[in-house]
Design a protein around this motif. Structure first.
Motif, PDB file in Angstrom:
ATOM      1  N   CYS A  35       7.705  -1.712   7.694  1.00  0.00           N
ATOM      2  CA  CYS A  35       7.030  -2.222   6.508  1.00  0.00           C
ATOM      3  C   CYS A  35       5.545  -1.869   6.513  1.00  0.00           C
ATOM      4  CB  CYS A  35       7.207  -3.743   6.450  1.00  0.00           C
ATOM      5  SG  CYS A  35       6.475  -4.511   4.996  1.00  0.00           S
ATOM      6  N   SER A  36       5.042  -1.495   5.339  1.00  0.00           N
ATOM      7  CA  SER A  36       3.612  -1.309   5.099  1.00  0.00           C
ATOM      8  C   SER A  36       3.256  -2.129   3.878  1.00  0.00           C
ATOM      9  CB  SER A  36       3.283   0.161   4.857  1.00  0.00           C
ATOM     10  OG  SER A  36       3.506   0.916   6.017  1.00  0.00           O
ATOM     11  N   VAL A  37       2.012  -2.602   3.834  1.00  0.00           N
ATOM     12  CA  VAL A  37       1.575  -3.473   2.746  1.00  0.00           C
ATOM     13  C   VAL A  37       0.460  -2.792   1.966  1.00  0.00           C
ATOM     14  CG1 VAL A  37       0.612  -5.730   2.184  1.00  0.00           C
ATOM     15  CG2 VAL A  37       2.249  -5.516   4.054  1.00  0.00           C
ATOM     16  N   PHE A  38       0.548  -2.901   0.644  1.00  0.00           N
ATOM     17  CA  PHE A  38      -0.413  -2.292  -0.268  1.00  0.00           C
ATOM     18  C   PHE A  38      -1.025  -3.390  -1.139  1.00  0.00           C
ATOM     19  CE2 PHE A  38       2.484   0.939   0.977  1.00  0.00           C
ATOM     20  CZ  PHE A  38       1.783   2.132   0.958  1.00  0.00           C
ATOM     21  N   PHE A  39      -2.338  -3.407  -1.253  1.00  0.00           N
ATOM     22  CA  PHE A  39      -3.048  -4.359  -2.099  1.00  0.00           C
ATOM     23  C   PHE A  39      -3.573  -3.604  -3.309  1.00  0.00           C
ATOM     24  CE2 PHE A  39      -3.148  -5.876   2.212  1.00  0.00           C
ATOM     25  CZ  PHE A  39      -2.871  -7.221   2.098  1.00  0.00           C
ATOM     26  N   VAL A  40      -3.150  -4.035  -4.502  1.00  0.00           N
ATOM     27  CA  VAL A  40      -3.480  -3.328  -5.739  1.00  0.00           C
ATOM     28  C   VAL A  40      -3.899  -4.353  -6.793  1.00  0.00           C
ATOM     29  CG1 VAL A  40      -2.557  -1.798  -7.539  1.00  0.00           C
ATOM     30  CG2 VAL A  40      -1.818  -1.516  -5.165  1.00  0.00           C
ATOM     31  N   GLY A  41      -4.805  -3.967  -7.666  1.00  0.00           N
ATOM     32  CA  GLY A  41      -5.248  -4.873  -8.734  1.00  0.00           C
ATOM     33  C   GLY A  41      -5.909  -6.106  -8.141  1.00  0.00           C
ATOM     34  N   THR A  42      -5.609  -7.261  -8.731  1.00  0.00           N
ATOM     35  CA  THR A  42      -6.200  -8.500  -8.213  1.00  0.00           C
ATOM     36  C   THR A  42      -5.629  -8.886  -6.849  1.00  0.00           C
ATOM     37  OG1 THR A  42      -4.646  -9.839  -9.494  1.00  0.00           O
ATOM     38  CG2 THR A  42      -6.828  -9.450 -10.474  1.00  0.00           C
ATOM     39  N   GLY A  43      -4.630  -8.166  -6.393  1.00  0.00           N
ATOM     40  CA  GLY A  43      -4.091  -8.396  -5.045  1.00  0.00           C
ATOM     41  C   GLY A  43      -5.127  -8.153  -3.956  1.00  0.00           C
ATOM     42  N   VAL A  44      -6.144  -7.347  -4.230  1.00  0.00           N
ATOM     43  CA  VAL A  44      -7.187  -7.102  -3.224  1.00  0.00           C
ATOM     44  C   VAL A  44      -7.979  -8.370  -2.920  1.00  0.00           C
ATOM     45  CG1 VAL A  44      -7.382  -4.642  -3.769  1.00  0.00           C
ATOM     46  CG2 VAL A  44      -8.930  -6.282  -4.872  1.00  0.00           C
ATOM     47  N   LEU A  45      -7.942  -9.350  -3.807  1.00  0.00           N
ATOM     48  CA  LEU A  45      -8.643 -10.609  -3.557  1.00  0.00           C
ATOM     49  C   LEU A  45      -8.047 -11.353  -2.366  1.00  0.00           C
ATOM     50  CD1 LEU A  45      -9.159 -11.792  -7.244  1.00  0.00           C
ATOM     51  CD2 LEU A  45     -10.852 -10.758  -5.712  1.00  0.00           C
ATOM     52  N   GLN A  46      -6.805 -11.036  -2.012  1.00  0.00           N
ATOM     53  CA  GLN A  46      -6.187 -11.645  -0.834  1.00  0.00           C
ATOM     54  C   GLN A  46      -6.898 -11.220   0.444  1.00  0.00           C
ATOM     55  OE1 GLN A  46      -1.901 -11.480  -0.561  1.00  0.00           O
ATOM     56  NE2 GLN A  46      -1.742 -11.137  -2.758  1.00  0.00           N
ATOM     57  N   LEU A  47      -7.613 -10.115   0.401  1.00  0.00           N
ATOM     58  CA  LEU A  47      -8.273  -9.565   1.584  1.00  0.00           C
ATOM     59  C   LEU A  47      -9.586 -10.262   1.925  1.00  0.00           C
ATOM     60  CD1 LEU A  47      -7.680  -5.819   0.735  1.00  0.00           C
ATOM     61  CD2 LEU A  47      -6.572  -7.122   2.564  1.00  0.00           C
ATOM     62  N   MET A  48     -10.088 -11.080   1.049  1.00  0.00           N
ATOM     63  CA  MET A  48     -11.377 -11.728   1.282  1.00  0.00           C
ATOM     64  C   MET A  48     -11.275 -12.663   2.489  1.00  0.00           C
ATOM     65  SD  MET A  48     -12.480 -12.335  -2.673  1.00  0.00           S
ATOM     66  CE  MET A  48     -14.093 -12.976  -2.255  1.00  0.00           C
ATOM     67  N   SER A  49     -12.194 -12.497   3.426  1.00  0.00           N
ATOM     68  CA  SER A  49     -12.122 -13.253   4.672  1.00  0.00           C
ATOM     69  C   SER A  49     -12.701 -14.661   4.571  1.00  0.00           C
ATOM     70  CB  SER A  49     -12.833 -12.487   5.791  1.00  0.00           C
ATOM     71  OG  SER A  49     -14.181 -12.284   5.445  1.00  0.00           O
ATOM     72  N   ASN A  50     -13.426 -14.964   3.504  1.00  0.00           N
ATOM     73  CA  ASN A  50     -14.068 -16.271   3.388  1.00  0.00           C
ATOM     74  C   ASN A  50     -13.264 -17.269   2.551  1.00  0.00           C
ATOM     75  OD1 ASN A  50     -14.419 -14.971   0.976  1.00  0.00           O
ATOM     76  ND2 ASN A  50     -16.581 -15.465   0.753  1.00  0.00           N
ATOM     77  N   HIS A  73       0.304  -0.855   9.091  1.00  0.00           N
ATOM     78  CA  HIS A  73      -0.316  -0.028   8.062  1.00  0.00           C
ATOM     79  C   HIS A  73      -0.529  -0.854   6.797  1.00  0.00           C
ATOM     80  CE1 HIS A  73       0.295   3.454  10.570  1.00  0.00           C
ATOM     81  NE2 HIS A  73       1.542   3.085  10.724  1.00  0.00           N
ATOM     82  N   CYS A  74      -1.793  -1.079   6.484  1.00  0.00           N
ATOM     83  CA  CYS A  74      -2.168  -1.806   5.279  1.00  0.00           C
ATOM     84  C   CYS A  74      -3.137  -0.946   4.479  1.00  0.00           C
ATOM     85  CB  CYS A  74      -2.826  -3.138   5.637  1.00  0.00           C
ATOM     86  SG  CYS A  74      -1.705  -4.275   6.473  1.00  0.00           S
ATOM     87  N   TYR A  75      -2.868  -0.857   3.209  1.00  0.00           N
ATOM     88  CA  TYR A  75      -3.643  -0.003   2.325  1.00  0.00           C
ATOM     89  C   TYR A  75      -4.158  -0.827   1.146  1.00  0.00           C
ATOM     90  CZ  TYR A  75      -0.819   3.450   4.819  1.00  0.00           C
ATOM     91  OH  TYR A  75      -0.199   4.201   5.791  1.00  0.00           O
ATOM     92  N   ALA A  76      -5.229  -0.349   0.530  1.00  0.00           N
ATOM     93  CA  ALA A  76      -5.756  -1.002  -0.669  1.00  0.00           C
ATOM     94  C   ALA A  76      -6.218   0.065  -1.646  1.00  0.00           C
ATOM     95  CB  ALA A  76      -6.915  -1.922  -0.314  1.00  0.00           C
ATOM     96  N   CYS A  77      -6.016  -0.210  -2.904  1.00  0.00           N
ATOM     97  CA  CYS A  77      -6.483   0.687  -3.964  1.00  0.00           C
ATOM     98  C   CYS A  77      -8.007   0.648  -3.985  1.00  0.00           C
ATOM     99  CB  CYS A  77      -5.905   0.237  -5.299  1.00  0.00           C
ATOM    100  SG  CYS A  77      -6.554   1.173  -6.699  1.00  0.00           S
ATOM    101  N   ALA A  78      -8.642   1.795  -3.788  1.00  0.00           N
ATOM    102  CA  ALA A  78     -10.107   1.879  -3.743  1.00  0.00           C
ATOM    103  C   ALA A  78     -10.727   1.447  -5.069  1.00  0.00           C
ATOM    104  CB  ALA A  78     -10.539   3.297  -3.386  1.00  0.00           C
ATOM    105  N   VAL A  79     -10.095   1.776  -6.163  1.00  0.00           N
ATOM    106  CA  VAL A  79     -10.607   1.386  -7.479  1.00  0.00           C
ATOM    107  C   VAL A  79     -10.572  -0.132  -7.626  1.00  0.00           C
ATOM    108  CG1 VAL A  79     -10.207   1.557  -9.973  1.00  0.00           C
ATOM    109  CG2 VAL A  79      -9.994   3.590  -8.541  1.00  0.00           C
ATOM    110  N   SER A  80      -9.483  -0.763  -7.176  1.00  0.00           N
ATOM    111  CA  SER A  80      -9.368  -2.220  -7.250  1.00  0.00           C
ATOM    112  C   SER A  80     -10.404  -2.894  -6.357  1.00  0.00           C
ATOM    113  CB  SER A  80      -7.959  -2.662  -6.836  1.00  0.00           C
ATOM    114  OG  SER A  80      -6.990  -2.124  -7.696  1.00  0.00           O
ATOM    115  N   LEU A  81     -10.645  -2.327  -5.182  1.00  0.00           N
ATOM    116  CA  LEU A  81     -11.661  -2.889  -4.291  1.00  0.00           C
ATOM    117  C   LEU A  81     -13.024  -2.897  -4.975  1.00  0.00           C
ATOM    118  CD1 LEU A  81     -10.652  -1.186  -0.918  1.00  0.00           C
ATOM    119  CD2 LEU A  81     -10.462  -3.628  -1.462  1.00  0.00           C
ATOM    120  N   LEU A  82     -13.382  -1.782  -5.594  1.00  0.00           N
ATOM    121  CA  LEU A  82     -14.665  -1.691  -6.294  1.00  0.00           C
ATOM    122  C   LEU A  82     -14.734  -2.657  -7.480  1.00  0.00           C
ATOM    123  CD1 LEU A  82     -15.318   2.162  -6.289  1.00  0.00           C
ATOM    124  CD2 LEU A  82     -16.614   0.402  -5.068  1.00  0.00           C
TER     125      LEU A  82
END
Length: 116
Positions: A35-50, A73-82
């Motif tokens: 399994c690999s995990v991808f964070f896309v769209g507002t899913g990148v908000l899950q990555l916030m450490s605070n 392996h975890c990936y994130a959409c660069a556009v969504s991160l920005l």
């Protein structure tokens, strides 16, 4: 062994979809899936450490156990991160940012894709 891409598209709180996606990814490894995990769209908000939720599971803590389940392996959409002002350096876990084209090409290599 089948390869599985879990795409997380929902913010961490407000509904159960984000939590269910993480739990699905963790459980999939118990059945022999790679399994690999991808964070896309507002899913990148899950990555916030605070994150400091009061009534739900802390997603950052859930994400940190993924290596124990052989999810390396975890990936994130660069556009969504920005767009959502989430920095790779401040993410709760190690992620590899991908351009939309790289994201599409990477996802094409998986046997199965599940979106939450």
């Amino acid at each position: 062994m089948a390869t599985l891409a879990v795409i997380l598209t929902q913010p961490p709180y407000g509904n159960q979809s984000a939590s269910e996606g993480i739990e699905f990814a963790l459980a999939s490894t118990n059945y022999g899936h790679e399994c690999s995990v991808f964070f896309v769209g507002t899913g990148v908000l899950q990555l916030m450490s605070n994150q400091q939720p009061t009534e739900q599971k802390n997603h950052a803590k859930q994400l940190k156990v993924m290596p124990l389940y052989d999810i390396d392996h975890c990936y994130a959409c660069a556009v969504s991160l920005l767009k959502h002002n989430v920095s790779v350096d401040s993410a709760a876990i190690d992620i590899q940012p991908l351009t939309p084209e790289e994201l599409s090409n990477t996802l094409a290599n998986f046997d199965h894709t599940v979106t939450f």
